[in-house]
Structure formats: C-alpha cells, structure tokens
Design a protein around this motif. Structure first.
Motif, short mmCIF file in Angstrom:
data_model
loop_
_atom_site.label_atom_id
_atom_site.label_comp_id
_atom_site.label_asym_id
_atom_site.label_seq_id
_atom_site.Cartn_x
_atom_site.Cartn_y
_atom_site.Cartn_z
N ILE A 1 0.84 -1.20 0.00
CA ILE A 1 0.00 0.00 0.00
C ILE A 1 0.87 1.25 0.00
O ILE A 1 0.62 2.21 -0.74
CB ILE A 1 -0.95 0.00 1.22
N ALA A 2 1.93 1.24 0.83
CA ALA A 2 2.84 2.38 0.90
C ALA A 2 3.54 2.60 -0.44
O ALA A 2 3.72 3.74 -0.89
CB ALA A 2 3.87 2.17 2.01
N GLY A 3 3.94 1.50 -1.08
CA GLY A 3 4.59 1.60 -2.39
C GLY A 3 3.69 2.25 -3.42
O GLY A 3 4.11 3.14 -4.17
N TYR A 4 2.42 1.82 -3.45
CA TYR A 4 1.47 2.44 -4.38
C TYR A 4 1.19 3.88 -3.97
O TYR A 4 0.96 4.75 -4.82
CB TYR A 4 0.17 1.65 -4.44
N GLY A 5 1.23 4.14 -2.67
CA GLY A 5 1.00 5.49 -2.17
C GLY A 5 2.01 6.49 -2.70
O GLY A 5 1.67 7.65 -2.96
N MET B 1 -2.58 8.08 2.30
CA MET B 1 -2.66 8.10 3.77
C MET B 1 -1.94 6.88 4.35
O MET B 1 -1.25 6.99 5.37
CB MET B 1 -4.12 8.13 4.23
N GLY B 2 -2.09 5.73 3.70
CA GLY B 2 -1.40 4.53 4.15
C GLY B 2 0.11 4.72 4.11
O GLY B 2 0.83 4.23 5.00
N LEU B 3 0.61 5.41 3.09
CA LEU B 3 2.04 5.71 2.99
C LEU B 3 2.51 6.52 4.18
O LEU B 3 3.55 6.22 4.79
CB LEU B 3 2.31 6.47 1.69
N MET B 4 1.75 7.56 4.55
CA MET B 4 2.14 8.41 5.67
C MET B 4 2.08 7.65 6.99
O MET B 4 2.93 7.83 7.87
CB MET B 4 1.24 9.65 5.73
#
Length: 226
Positions: free
Chosen positions: A162-166, A205-208
């Motif tokens: 999720i963070a990577g796509y973020g 938001m998942g990235l943050m």
C-alpha cells in the motif's frame, strides 16, 4: 472500553471519513463541501477538548526523540488546521457567509489549497504515530491477531505494498505541486469513478501511516540501543 474512549474513537473515525469527503470536492460540490468543513470544525474542537491532557502534560516529563516528533507533528497539524479553517471560512459562500471576513480571496484560496494537501499528509502521519496504540486495541478485541505470526507478516507485506502504491499516487495526484503552489488551482477529473479517487487517497494516507509508524519504531530502537 470506557465510554469516553469510545466517543474519542468515534470522533476520530468520523474526522477521517470527513477528511476524504473534503478532499473529494468535485463529487460533493461547494455547498456540501462547506457543510462538511463546518462539521469537521466541530469535531476538531471536540477532539481537542477530549484530549485536553495533551496540553496539561506539555511541560511535564522528559522529551524523548519519539515524544519530540509526536509533539512537533501535532503542533504543526494544529497550525495547519487553523489556517485551513480560517481560509475556508473567509471564502465561504454558504455556511459562514454572514461573517464576511475582509481578506484577499486569492490569498485565502492559496492558503486553503496548501493547507488542505499538507493537512491530509499530516493527518496520516499523526495516525501513524498513534498506530501502536490503535493496533494494541485491535489485539485486545481480537487476541488471535497477536498470536498468529503469519497474519502479522501478511499485514506487514500488505502495508508495504500500500505504501509503495501510495508513493506513485502521491505524485500522480500532484500533492507536491499543490503544496508548493507550483500549480495554483487543483484540477479534478469529474468523470473519474469515486472508488479510484478514494483508493488513491487511501494509499497516500497509508504511505504516511507507514512512514510515521516505522520512523517511531526506529527511534524507539535507537533509544534501546543506547
């Protein structure tokens, strides 16, 4: 779980949902955007009243690296939200129109755009810094999560994806351009499916959350390693 804790969690969840609605201006329209913003203002005030201990403990205790980070992020988020709400109220055509605040609409629009996109990132970071506490509640409610190592690792891999796509969504959604005011007006695709918009913003938001959580874990590890 105590009633006050349930209320605090409910308010926080509502604020998170409203944040997505506010960012989706092109779906809601100006009038509902203002109504949602007014609701966010009320919840924001309630959030700070219920978390008044943050102010009372401000000068007490030692400041570790983790506490300094948490305090700094919360303080910057508070300033950002104040600017966001003031600029929004000063441009209001419906809910707060009666106030007629004498400020430059061009200035207010620029501040509002920068504060909106910055605030979204800060809110995700803020949630990430409290993720340990949130996950602790989840484990109390569902003890199986704590005992299942495979489930834990699956969640970690999912969080990383999720963070990577973020990262990708952060740039395709032009967050950097809007925050820096390199682009002075936000551009929306009115034909885009709402689900696509929500998934991209959820990934950002998942990235943050991911960055904040693991940064906090790193600082805790450094302290233990000293």
């Amino acid at each position: 779980m105590k009633a006050k804790q349930v209320i605090k969690i409910g308010i926080d969840l509502c604020m998170t949902v409203l944040l997505f609605v506010l960012m989706a201006f092109h779906y809601a329209g100006l009038q509902w955007h203002e109504v949602t913003g007014a609701a966010m203002l009320v919840l924001f005030i309630l959030h700070h009243i219920l978390n008044g201990s943050w102010y009372r403990m401000f000068r007490k205790g030692k400041y570790s690296a983790g506490r300094i980070l948490l305090t700094a992020v919360d303080a910057v988020l508070l300033i950002d939200m104040a600017l966001l709400m003031f600029s929004g109220i000063s441009m209001s055509r419906y809910v707060f129109r009666f106030l007629d605040i004498p400020v430059s609409k061009a200035w207010a629009r620029g501040i509002h755009m920068t504060a909106s996109y910055t605030g979204f990132l800060l809110m995700g970071f803020h949630i990430g810094l409290h993720y340990g506490m949130i996950f602790g509640m989840v484990k109390k409610i569902c003890p199986a999560v704590k005992k299942n190592a495979a489930c834990t690792w699956a969640l970690r891999v999912l969080a990383a994806l999720i963070a990577g796509y973020g990262v990708y969504a952060l740039f395709t959604r032009k967050f950097v351009d809007y925050i820096s005011q390199k682009v002075m007006f936000a551009f929306f695709d009115y034909e885009e499916p709402a689900l696509s918009f929500v998934l991209d913003y959820a990934a950002i938001m998942g990235l943050m959350i991911f960055i904040a959580y693991y940064l906090q874990r790193f600082l805790q590890w450094k302290v233990r390693g000293i």
